[in-house]
Design a protein around this motif. Structure first.
Motif, mmCIF file in Angstrom:
data_model
loop_
_atom_site.group_PDB
_atom_site.id
_atom_site.type_symbol
_atom_site.label_atom_id
_atom_site.label_comp_id
_atom_site.label_asym_id
_atom_site.label_seq_id
_atom_site.Cartn_x
_atom_site.Cartn_y
_atom_site.Cartn_z
ATOM 1 N N VAL A 54 23.259 22.012 -16.836
ATOM 2 C CA VAL A 54 24.715 21.857 -16.956
ATOM 3 C C VAL A 54 25.154 22.155 -18.389
ATOM 4 O O VAL A 54 26.167 22.821 -18.621
ATOM 5 C CB VAL A 54 25.141 20.428 -16.556
ATOM 6 N N HIS A 55 24.375 21.678 -19.341
ATOM 7 C CA HIS A 55 24.726 21.877 -20.750
ATOM 8 C C HIS A 55 24.641 23.342 -21.153
ATOM 9 O O HIS A 55 25.316 23.774 -22.100
ATOM 10 C CB HIS A 55 23.791 21.045 -21.630
ATOM 11 N N HIS A 56 23.870 24.124 -20.442
ATOM 12 C CA HIS A 56 23.681 25.539 -20.776
ATOM 13 C C HIS A 56 24.559 26.462 -19.930
ATOM 14 O O HIS A 56 24.442 27.676 -20.039
ATOM 15 C CB HIS A 56 22.210 25.928 -20.580
ATOM 16 N N SER A 57 25.424 25.905 -19.111
ATOM 17 C CA SER A 57 26.166 26.720 -18.147
ATOM 18 C C SER A 57 27.365 27.446 -18.741
ATOM 19 O O SER A 57 27.940 28.318 -18.099
ATOM 20 C CB SER A 57 26.618 25.862 -16.956
ATOM 21 N N SER A 58 27.746 27.118 -19.966
ATOM 22 C CA SER A 58 28.874 27.809 -20.589
ATOM 23 C C SER A 58 28.440 29.172 -21.122
ATOM 24 O O SER A 58 27.356 29.315 -21.691
ATOM 25 C CB SER A 58 29.445 26.985 -21.738
ATOM 26 N N GLU A 59 29.300 30.151 -20.951
ATOM 27 C CA GLU A 59 29.047 31.481 -21.508
ATOM 28 C C GLU A 59 29.751 31.665 -22.852
ATOM 29 O O GLU A 59 29.711 32.741 -23.439
ATOM 30 C CB GLU A 59 29.490 32.552 -20.508
ATOM 31 N N ASP A 60 30.400 30.599 -23.322
ATOM 32 C CA ASP A 60 30.929 30.546 -24.678
ATOM 33 C C ASP A 60 30.000 29.655 -25.497
ATOM 34 O O ASP A 60 29.187 28.908 -24.953
ATOM 35 C CB ASP A 60 32.342 29.945 -24.705
ATOM 36 N N TYR A 61 30.133 29.736 -26.816
ATOM 37 C CA TYR A 61 29.365 28.834 -27.675
ATOM 38 C C TYR A 61 30.295 28.333 -28.758
ATOM 39 O O TYR A 61 30.610 29.042 -29.718
ATOM 40 C CB TYR A 61 28.154 29.543 -28.292
ATOM 41 N N ASN A 62 30.761 27.122 -28.585
ATOM 42 C CA ASN A 62 31.680 26.513 -29.535
ATOM 43 C C ASN A 62 31.569 25.003 -29.424
ATOM 44 O O ASN A 62 30.724 24.478 -28.678
ATOM 45 C CB ASN A 62 33.120 26.989 -29.281
ATOM 46 N N LEU A 63 32.396 24.290 -30.154
ATOM 47 C CA LEU A 63 32.309 22.830 -30.173
ATOM 48 C C LEU A 63 32.621 22.218 -28.817
ATOM 49 O O LEU A 63 32.171 21.104 -28.517
ATOM 50 C CB LEU A 63 33.228 22.266 -31.254
ATOM 51 N N PHE A 64 33.402 22.916 -27.982
ATOM 52 C CA PHE A 64 33.601 22.442 -26.618
ATOM 53 C C PHE A 64 32.262 22.352 -25.882
ATOM 54 O O PHE A 64 32.022 21.426 -25.106
ATOM 55 C CB PHE A 64 34.522 23.396 -25.833
ATOM 56 N N THR A 65 31.388 23.342 -26.129
ATOM 57 C CA THR A 65 30.106 23.398 -25.438
ATOM 58 C C THR A 65 29.271 22.157 -25.719
ATOM 59 O O THR A 65 28.502 21.700 -24.861
ATOM 60 C CB THR A 65 29.319 24.651 -25.861
ATOM 61 N N ALA A 66 29.409 21.590 -26.927
ATOM 62 C CA ALA A 66 28.648 20.385 -27.272
ATOM 63 C C ALA A 66 28.978 19.229 -26.343
ATOM 64 O O ALA A 66 28.136 18.358 -26.089
ATOM 65 C CB ALA A 66 28.939 19.999 -28.721
ATOM 66 N N LEU A 67 30.205 19.204 -25.842
ATOM 67 C CA LEU A 67 30.653 18.100 -24.989
ATOM 68 C C LEU A 67 30.313 18.324 -23.525
ATOM 69 O O LEU A 67 30.543 17.448 -22.688
ATOM 70 C CB LEU A 67 32.167 17.917 -25.154
ATOM 71 N N ARG A 68 29.766 19.471 -23.197
ATOM 72 C CA ARG A 68 29.397 19.809 -21.810
ATOM 73 C C ARG A 68 28.061 19.134 -21.502
ATOM 74 O O ARG A 68 26.999 19.665 -21.799
ATOM 75 C CB ARG A 68 29.301 21.334 -21.686
ATOM 76 N N GLN A 69 28.115 17.959 -20.909
ATOM 77 C CA GLN A 69 26.920 17.156 -20.709
ATOM 78 C C GLN A 69 26.689 16.842 -19.238
ATOM 79 O O GLN A 69 27.603 16.866 -18.424
ATOM 80 C CB GLN A 69 27.033 15.842 -21.499
ATOM 81 N N SER A 70 25.455 16.503 -18.924
ATOM 82 C CA SER A 70 25.051 16.198 -17.552
ATOM 83 C C SER A 70 25.230 14.715 -17.235
ATOM 84 O O SER A 70 24.919 13.860 -18.064
ATOM 85 C CB SER A 70 23.589 16.592 -17.343
ATOM 86 N N VAL A 71 25.700 14.418 -16.034
ATOM 87 C CA VAL A 71 25.766 13.038 -15.557
ATOM 88 C C VAL A 71 24.360 12.494 -15.313
ATOM 89 O O VAL A 71 24.073 11.324 -15.556
ATOM 90 C CB VAL A 71 26.590 12.957 -14.249
ATOM 91 N N LEU A 72 23.448 13.349 -14.862
ATOM 92 C CA LEU A 72 22.151 12.909 -14.365
ATOM 93 C C LEU A 72 21.061 12.874 -15.432
ATOM 94 O O LEU A 72 20.051 12.191 -15.266
ATOM 95 C CB LEU A 72 21.703 13.830 -13.221
ATOM 96 N N GLN A 73 21.243 13.597 -16.523
ATOM 97 C CA GLN A 73 20.159 13.758 -17.482
ATOM 98 C C GLN A 73 19.693 12.430 -18.069
ATOM 99 O O GLN A 73 18.494 12.221 -18.297
ATOM 100 C CB GLN A 73 20.611 14.692 -18.602
ATOM 101 N N LYS A 74 20.613 11.507 -18.313
ATOM 102 C CA LYS A 74 20.255 10.235 -18.932
ATOM 103 C C LYS A 74 19.294 9.413 -18.070
ATOM 104 O O LYS A 74 18.598 8.529 -18.577
ATOM 105 C CB LYS A 74 21.513 9.415 -19.222
ATOM 106 N N TYR A 75 19.244 9.724 -16.774
ATOM 107 C CA TYR A 75 18.376 8.960 -15.880
ATOM 108 C C TYR A 75 16.934 9.479 -15.882
ATOM 109 O O TYR A 75 16.084 8.962 -15.161
ATOM 110 C CB TYR A 75 18.955 8.965 -14.465
ATOM 111 N N THR A 76 16.677 10.493 -16.697
ATOM 112 C CA THR A 76 15.306 10.958 -16.893
ATOM 113 C C THR A 76 14.877 10.875 -18.353
ATOM 114 O O THR A 76 13.682 10.850 -18.646
ATOM 115 C CB THR A 76 15.139 12.420 -16.412
#
Length: 468
Positions: free
Chosen positions: A168-190
């Motif tokens: 999910v975090h890598h799904s953006s085709e842009d690279y900017n500070l918005f991308t930093a906030l693109r986080q997974s709901v599920l990742q914290k559970y692993t």
């Protein structure tokens, strides 16, 4: 983080700003109890916004263009909000598991107020993040000879079920500070399990500080406006190093896993310097701005593939081998199935009327206010009110995704969303946090519901005229 002793410690704006760059020294960020630890992430939201605006300004000066697209930016922010909504209802699983091990199995207790404990935790959290991040992408099991560079290079493998959450975090085709906030709901559970060894001797209050600082540091490195920071490139993870990590060029894939420090990549052979122009995103782009779809589609794909694949061992391989694997294929899948990068790739960018972009920005600002207020008042709200507000936020984020893709049913979803807002507002569940603008919001949502009603009727009428 509630506290019987009066709640978390207050932080100054200067401390909050420095927390983004991990330069809050031990004397300012050491706490006896977990309850005293400030919520640095929540308090950093104004700085996130300020730096995003600054990035836009610098990008315009440097390149005469903005650093990203409105649709992708809203998508990233939506995913960021979505990823943190579970924390409104429950304490972070990272802290729950850590406290449990600390209370029941700790071997000894390092002093919470020692600078040595602070620096050891800094290294420990970053080291744990490196390995979690690396395993979420892959790990080095095999080696092959890279004839182009005449050297032995690690061959990386992905664990499909972990990658499904992290991608999910890598799904953006842009690279900017918005991308930093693109986080997974599920990742914290692993990710929580990688921190547990520290719970044997490092107090939870010290761990909680560094868990936040490590996350906050990674915000500012998601940018193209910072090119190089000199000698610090040898030690720290920087925008240049992290751009490589987000690339889908062959030389970028599965490189530079570090959080704050890049030394782990240099030590363990996963470092790659920025070279050719980086093309961002997944090797197989998702092509959507809908946050729920972006969060869950990889898991849905694994679920469907799991049941469609014959044989118990093959089913396990679907979960624990690479996403390109299939019966008869090597662990990572076939290299020829990976799209070739030409450098001329065009990001997914559906055309929408200009008014839709303005509409989405205005309404997203309303949702941001609702979300920030929810974080500030969660301790005094009833469980039913919290759940109702979370439902409305999720409904809104989904609707924005439909709008950004200009989907035919976006108008119907907006009518439903505006009607839900007006209904919930009339029942009094939104008046507290919108008290200054509640009348204006009521008028706004009423007009928007009417507008989308007219648009839907026009679409229906037009469809009937074409197909009498």
């Amino acid at each position: 983080m509630g506290s019987a002793a009066g709640g978390p410690r207050a932080t100054t704006p200067g401390q909050q700003l420095r927390a983004l760059f991990y330069v809050v020294p031990p004397g300012e960020s050491s706490f006896r109890t977990l309850e005293e630890v400030p919520d640095y992430v929540e308090k950093s939201i104004p700085f996130f916004i300020a730096f995003i605006v600054l990035e836009f300004a610098v990008s315009w000066v440097q390149k005469r263009k903005l650093s990203g697209r409105i649709n992708d930016g809203i998508s990233s922010l939506s995913l960021g909000i979505l990823s943190r909504l579970p924390d409104v209802l429950f304490r972070s699983v990272d802290l729950i598991s850590y406290i449990y091990v600390w209370n029941n199995y700790r071997l000894f207790e390092l002093p919470w107020d020692s600078p040595w404990t602070w620096y050891l935790t800094f290294l420990g959290v970053d080291f744990a993040y490196y390995w979690f991040h690396r395993i979420s992408h892959g790990g080095n099991l095999l080696c092959y000879l890279d004839t182009a560079k005449n050297r032995t290079t690690s061959c990386y493998w992905k664990v499909n079920i972990l990658w499904a959450a992290h991608q999910v975090h890598h799904s953006s085709e842009d690279y900017n500070l918005f991308t930093a906030l693109r986080q997974s709901v599920l990742q914290k559970y692993t990710s929580w399990m990688f921190n547990l060894p520290m719970a044997l001797f490092i107090p939870p209050s010290v761990f909680a500080v560094h868990l936040q600082f490590n996350l906050l540091y990674q915000f500012w490195i998601h940018t193209e406006v910072v090119t190089n920071i000199g000698p610090l490139e040898w030690i720290l993870n920087t925008p240049s190093h992290h751009r490589v990590h987000h690339g889908r060029n062959p030389y970028c894939i599965d490189k530079n896993y570090g959080g704050t420090l890049i030394i782990w990549d240099r030590i363990f052979g996963t470092f790659e310097a920025e070279d050719a122009k980086v093309v961002y995103g997944l090797t197989h782009p998702v092509n959507s701005f809908e946050p729920i779809l972006l969060q869950l589609r990889p898991l849905a794909h694994i679920w469907n593939t799991f049941w469609a694949t014959p044989g118990f061992c093959n089913k396990l391989s679907v979960l624990f081998k690479g996403p390109g694997w299939g019966p008869g294929k090597p662990r990572l899948g076939l290299p020829e199935e990976i799209p070739v990068i030409t450098g001329k790739e065009v990001p997914f960018n559906p055309r929408v009327p200009a008014y839709l972009n303005c509409y989405a920005v205005v309404h997203f600002a309303v949702i941001m206010e609702l979300y920030i207020d929810l974080l500030a008042t969660v301790t005094v709200l009833s469980q039913g009110t919290i759940l109702l507000r979370i439902f409305f936020i999720i409904l809104s984020l989904t609707s924005f995704g439909f709008l950004m893709e200009n989907r035919p049913k976006a108008g119907i979803l907006e009518i439903i969303r505006c009607s839900v807002f007006l209904g919930v507002y009339k029942l009094g569940y939104l008046r507290n946090q919108l008290s200054l603008l509640d009348c204006a919001y009521e008028v706004l949502f009423s007009l928007c519901a009417a507008f989308w009603g007219i648009q839907v009727m026009k679409r229906i009428t037009s469809s009937k005229d074409k197909h009498p």
